[in-house]
Design a protein around this motif. Sequence first.
Motif, PDB file in Angstrom:
ATOM      1  N   UNK A 139       0.856  -1.182   0.000  1.00 30.69           N
ATOM      2  CA  UNK A 139       0.000   0.000   0.000  1.00 30.69           C
ATOM      3  C   UNK A 139       0.896   1.239   0.000  1.00 30.69           C
ATOM      4  N   UNK A 140       0.324   2.369  -0.384  1.00 33.87           N
ATOM      5  CA  UNK A 140       1.099   3.602  -0.473  1.00 33.87           C
ATOM      6  C   UNK A 140       0.210   4.799  -0.200  1.00 33.87           C
ATOM      7  N   UNK A 141       0.787   5.817   0.436  1.00 33.89           N
ATOM      8  CA  UNK A 141       0.126   7.087   0.710  1.00 33.89           C
ATOM      9  C   UNK A 141       0.744   8.146  -0.204  1.00 33.89           C
ATOM     10  N   UNK A 142      -0.094   8.886  -0.932  1.00 33.36           N
ATOM     11  CA  UNK A 142       0.413   9.962  -1.783  1.00 33.36           C
ATOM     12  C   UNK A 142       0.964  11.073  -0.890  1.00 33.36           C
ATOM     13  N   UNK A 143       2.180  11.572  -1.207  1.00 34.59           N
ATOM     14  CA  UNK A 143       2.914  12.402  -0.270  1.00 34.59           C
ATOM     15  C   UNK A 143       2.728  13.908  -0.445  1.00 34.59           C
ATOM     16  N   UNK A 153      -3.073   3.897  -2.413  1.00 35.15           N
ATOM     17  CA  UNK A 153      -3.103   2.845  -3.425  1.00 35.15           C
ATOM     18  C   UNK A 153      -2.700   1.527  -2.784  1.00 35.15           C
ATOM     19  N   UNK A 154      -3.108   0.432  -3.417  1.00 31.31           N
ATOM     20  CA  UNK A 154      -2.735  -0.889  -2.925  1.00 31.31           C
ATOM     21  C   UNK A 154      -2.785  -1.884  -4.079  1.00 31.31           C
ATOM     22  N   UNK A 155      -2.206  -3.049  -3.846  1.00 33.41           N
ATOM     23  CA  UNK A 155      -2.232  -4.109  -4.846  1.00 33.41           C
ATOM     24  C   UNK A 155      -1.617  -5.367  -4.275  1.00 33.41           C
ATOM     25  N   UNK A 156      -1.759  -6.455  -5.020  1.00 38.20           N
ATOM     26  CA  UNK A 156      -1.230  -7.725  -4.540  1.00 38.20           C
ATOM     27  C   UNK A 156      -1.394  -8.814  -5.569  1.00 38.20           C
ATOM     28  N   UNK A 157      -1.985  -9.929  -5.136  1.00 37.10           N
ATOM     29  CA  UNK A 157      -2.123 -11.082  -6.014  1.00 37.10           C
ATOM     30  C   UNK A 157      -3.198 -10.907  -7.077  1.00 37.10           C
ATOM     31  N   UNK A 158      -3.909  -9.788  -7.054  1.00 39.95           N
ATOM     32  CA  UNK A 158      -4.877  -9.511  -8.116  1.00 39.95           C
ATOM     33  C   UNK A 158      -4.216  -8.909  -9.351  1.00 39.95           C
ATOM     34  N   UNK A 159      -2.887  -8.706  -9.285  1.00 42.81           N
ATOM     35  CA  UNK A 159      -2.084  -8.221 -10.423  1.00 42.81           C
ATOM     36  C   UNK A 159      -2.414  -6.795 -10.846  1.00 42.81           C
ATOM     37  N   UNK A 160      -3.091  -6.031 -10.002  1.00 42.63           N
ATOM     38  CA  UNK A 160      -3.410  -4.657 -10.379  1.00 42.63           C
ATOM     39  C   UNK A 160      -3.237  -3.724  -9.192  1.00 42.63           C
ATOM     40  N   UNK A 161      -3.118  -2.440  -9.507  1.00 40.80           N
ATOM     41  CA  UNK A 161      -2.975  -1.402  -8.487  1.00 40.80           C
ATOM     42  C   UNK A 161      -4.282  -0.615  -8.416  1.00 40.80           C
ATOM     43  N   UNK A 170       2.046 -10.305 -13.405  1.00 35.86           N
ATOM     44  CA  UNK A 170       2.340 -10.974 -12.147  1.00 35.86           C
ATOM     45  C   UNK A 170       1.809 -10.157 -10.983  1.00 35.86           C
ATOM     46  N   UNK A 171       1.978 -10.676  -9.782  1.00 30.43           N
ATOM     47  CA  UNK A 171       1.471 -10.006  -8.589  1.00 30.43           C
ATOM     48  C   UNK A 171       2.144  -8.643  -8.417  1.00 30.43           C
ATOM     49  N   UNK A 172       1.443  -7.746  -7.743  1.00 31.90           N
ATOM     50  CA  UNK A 172       1.968  -6.419  -7.450  1.00 31.90           C
ATOM     51  C   UNK A 172       2.656  -6.469  -6.087  1.00 31.90           C
ATOM     52  N   UNK A 173       3.970  -6.240  -6.061  1.00 34.02           N
ATOM     53  CA  UNK A 173       4.742  -6.359  -4.823  1.00 34.02           C
ATOM     54  C   UNK A 173       4.922  -5.026  -4.110  1.00 34.02           C
ATOM     55  N   UNK A 174       4.882  -3.925  -4.851  1.00 33.74           N
ATOM     56  CA  UNK A 174       5.115  -2.623  -4.226  1.00 33.74           C
ATOM     57  C   UNK A 174       4.557  -1.519  -5.117  1.00 33.74           C
ATOM     58  N   UNK A 175       4.117  -0.431  -4.505  1.00 32.80           N
ATOM     59  CA  UNK A 175       3.656   0.739  -5.255  1.00 32.80           C
ATOM     60  C   UNK A 175       4.035   1.995  -4.477  1.00 32.80           C
ATOM     61  N   UNK A 176       4.407   3.042  -5.209  1.00 35.65           N
ATOM     62  CA  UNK A 176       4.769   4.321  -4.596  1.00 35.65           C
ATOM     63  C   UNK A 176       4.359   5.471  -5.521  1.00 35.65           C
ATOM     64  N   UNK A 177       3.701   6.477  -4.938  1.00 32.30           N
ATOM     65  CA  UNK A 177       3.325   7.663  -5.690  1.00 32.30           C
ATOM     66  C   UNK A 177       4.538   8.560  -5.918  1.00 32.30           C
ATOM     67  N   UNK A 178       4.682   9.080  -7.126  1.00 32.48           N
ATOM     68  CA  UNK A 178       5.635  10.159  -7.380  1.00 32.48           C
ATOM     69  C   UNK A 178       4.980  11.488  -7.030  1.00 32.48           C
TER      70      UNK A 178
END
Length: 272
Positions: free
Chosen positions: A110-114, A121-129, A152-160
């Motif tokens: 998961x990620x918080x926009x800074x 945002x979040x993601x995982x084994x559903x292959x999407x963010x 493939x699975x979503x392992x990490x997400x980060x907002x720019x």
Amino acid sequence: MSVAERIEAAKAEVEKLKDEIDKVRTEKADKTIDQVSASKGPLKEIRKPPSTKLQRTLKGHFGKVCSMHWASNSHDLVSASQDGKLIIWNAYSTNKVQAIPLRSSWVMSCAFEQTKGNLVACGGLDNMCSVYNLQQAQQQSRAQQELVSHDGYLSCCRFIDETRILTASGDSTCILWDVSTGEVLTTYTGHTGDVMSLSLNPNDKNVFVTGSVDTTAKIWDVRTGKSVQTHVGHQLRRLLPRWQGLRHGIRRLHLPAVRHAMLRRGEQIWTR
């Protein structure tokens, strides 16, 4: 000598060199850092590691807590759990500010926009963010945008920023997305194994680092879409790099290789 024989000979030479390096390391490692710092010499006054103290325990999830991320205001944070919920917390009061039900409970990141703190945002084994607007999530639980392209699975997400987000995936790629349109802006390829994490440079949002099960960390330039550096040296297969702050004007990159771990039900906040 055939090509196959030359490849095998080169592999054998590499293994021999690795053994020699390990032997030299063993010979040099004749003391621990505590022994060196306790003895007379320039390292005697070495600073001891700072102690940590538990400040808060956030309770409310009913499944494994897989990921957490602070907001830029330093008192709100988001947590993702396999109970199928994203929870926004006030870390000072330990109160739940908001709970967002997820379409898939198999969340990994998961990620918080800074910049403004309105998006998570979040993601995982559903292959999407899945991107959620916190101002709208109180009225409706549906995601504002679902970013689908990874195989493939979503392992990490980060907002720019509010308009762009980076995702890392088990398909060995990272993708830069346009949050408003859901379009893929750039696909970053170069890893030969699952990309397990990414971290943005806090001083330059055009630079980020990724860690992969191929035991390498790569530094990328957002603008060119290419890897500018590759760091090798770890032997464990799960590499989770992150940027550290500036010291003496030099950016430092921390590359811990760790085994997979999840917190159960409660998150704990520690300070140094």
